[in-house]
Design an enzyme around this catalytic site. Sequence first.
Site, PDB file in Angstrom:
ATOM      1  N   GLU A 215      26.772  72.050  35.167  1.00 34.76           N
ATOM      2  CA  GLU A 215      25.718  71.821  34.099  1.00 34.76           C
ATOM      3  C   GLU A 215      24.943  72.924  33.633  1.00 34.76           C
ATOM      4  OE1 GLU A 215      23.587  67.637  34.907  1.00 34.76           O
ATOM      5  OE2 GLU A 215      23.560  68.772  36.891  1.00 34.76           O
ATOM      6  N   ASP A 234      22.154  65.397  45.227  1.00 34.40           N
ATOM      7  CA  ASP A 234      21.922  64.921  43.832  1.00 34.40           C
ATOM      8  C   ASP A 234      23.153  64.410  43.106  1.00 34.40           C
ATOM      9  OD1 ASP A 234      20.493  63.970  41.592  1.00 34.40           O
ATOM     10  OD2 ASP A 234      20.821  66.170  40.801  1.00 34.40           O
ATOM     11  N   HIS A 239      27.364  61.349  43.060  1.00 36.15           N
ATOM     12  CA  HIS A 239      28.384  61.185  41.689  1.00 36.15           C
ATOM     13  C   HIS A 239      29.625  61.731  42.106  1.00 36.15           C
ATOM     14  CE1 HIS A 239      24.857  59.884  39.712  1.00 36.15           C
ATOM     15  NE2 HIS A 239      24.514  61.120  39.427  1.00 36.15           N
TER      16      HIS A 239
HETATM   17  C1  BG6 Z   1      21.638  62.657  37.642  1.00 39.73           C
HETATM   18  C2  BG6 Z   1      21.142  63.716  38.388  1.00 39.73           C
HETATM   19  O1  BG6 Z   1      21.829  61.316  38.449  1.00 39.73           O
HETATM   20  O2  BG6 Z   1      22.926  62.972  36.848  1.00 39.73           O
HETATM   21  C3  BG6 Z   1      20.883  64.752  37.415  1.00 39.73           C
HETATM   22  O3  BG6 Z   1      19.995  63.427  38.917  1.00 39.73           O
HETATM   23  C4  BG6 Z   1      22.250  65.282  36.518  1.00 39.73           C
HETATM   24  O4  BG6 Z   1      20.547  65.967  37.910  1.00 39.73           O
HETATM   25  C5  BG6 Z   1      22.635  63.800  35.919  1.00 39.73           C
HETATM   26  O5  BG6 Z   1      21.658  66.068  35.462  1.00 39.73           O
HETATM   27  C6  BG6 Z   1      23.955  64.098  35.278  1.00 39.73           C
HETATM   28  O6  BG6 Z   1      24.423  63.012  34.374  1.00 39.73           O
HETATM   29  P1  BG6 Z   1      24.784  62.725  33.283  1.00 39.73           P
HETATM   30  O7  BG6 Z   1      25.431  61.537  33.103  1.00 39.73           O
HETATM   31  O8  BG6 Z   1      23.339  63.176  32.197  1.00 39.73           O
HETATM   32  O9  BG6 Z   1      25.843  64.101  32.872  1.00 39.73           O
END
Ligand code: BG6
Length: 475
Positions: A215, A234, A239
């Site tokens: 990210e 996190d 995920h």
């Molecule tokens: C969230 C995390 O669950 O997912 C964040 O807490 C992260 O830290 C985010 O940035 C990423 O999800 P997406 O779908 O916005 O890329």
Amino acid sequence: TRPDDHVIVLFGATGDLAKRKLIPGLFHLAQAGLLPDRYRIVGSAPAQSAVSDDDFRKHARDSVATFGLSEPSGPAWQTFEEALSFGAADAEAPEPLLETVRTAEDSLGGRARRLFHLAVPPPAFPSVITMLGHTGLAQDSKVIVEKPFGTDLASARALNETIHAVFDESQVFRIDHFLGKESVDNILALRFANGLFEPIWNRDHITHVQIDVPETIGLEGRARFYEGTGAFRDMIVTHLIQVLGIVAMEPPVTLDAKPLRDEKVKVFEALRPIEPGHVVCGQYEGYRDEPGVAPDSGTETFAALRLEVDNWRWAGVPFYLRSGKNLAQHREVITLGLQEPPLRMFQPHLSEQENERGNKIVIDFGDPGWIAANFLAKKPGPTMDLGLARMIFRYADSFCQAHGLQGYERLILDAMLADQSLFTRSDGIEHIWEASTPFLEDPPPPQPYAPGSWGPEPAINELIAPHHWYLPDDG
Ligand code: BG6
């Protein structure tokens, strides 16, 4: 199918998640005609953060204007806005919420279903759940529980007990919004509907798997949440390992919730314990100066690791997972490295670089995402020179509708329809925490990395050798 009439109660209604994803997502569902015919959305928060109905509507308007797909205006917005109200709730003083829910239910004729969404920091889950129990609100309702679900095996078990004291498992929707992404759902179709891919999806043909979610964003004012969480909890546990479950699972008998989740849980059961030596943790330089971060914080903002799924299909195939904040690119990519045939006959004509990039299946699971098969082809000309070629699937080339629902939208809709297929199950989560225990008990200290880089040096090459992280430029 459209869900029955609902009162949706959003705990943490003025928080970051509600603002960025949930309120814009609910409005998008309304615009898409996927909310029930009649619904109310009740925002809630502890008394100290209470707002008036009008201020909550203004907050919702701001959040849609900033993060929504379309402007908060016109008749669709007006109907949505009128459905919003606010009721504060503390564990000891839930009356304002009770009153607001009652009013909302009465306005729908008293037969609406209730859906609670716990978009609050994880330490607040138990008190909200207990409050829902002793006020009677939990009865005949459903609850969406945010992530991370616990911080280790013991706390996940304790949280499951707290939940099960109030809710039956059929009422519980543990959310992981990656599982609601259109391009993640499509992995099931890719794997199980195609003779081209299904037969090679195993250790005989796949050398390694990468699940890579770097990210570019940093903390974005979430220090209070992030300091107690870190990249491993996190992103990795939450995920990336869930996505791994879909990449690695056996074919379910049907796509119903039970067989689908049974197969995923079996993957988590087969995870080898995660040794600290197989994980590289990092912390971006400057993290400790962020507002709300301890000057000596040991929280990792980056984690890369090697995982093994020790079962018949995957034994010996390493899965490399990587995610971190403040990195060089924002991507969501799965790469499967394919076993090469003997290339001797092509050897004089094959550059190492092309060889490395060929023989891969690449799944970009961003929005809308794409899928590519990389292979080697003969460059036109009188000699047998090979070059990288790709077959690419892009949604817009094949379907008129390139964008589906966003992860949260799909999942909130499924929760209203009481479909648990894409939600995580307590036994699966517990297996993941169990596998994480050796790492969590002895985590390696985070190594510094420069913002905008690819993380600490050992994660870039050493961890993944002899393979390389593979991030193609685009589809
Ligand atoms: C969230 C995390 O669950 O997912 C964040 O807490 C992260 O830290 C985010 O940035 C990423 O999800 P997406 O779908 O916005 O890329």
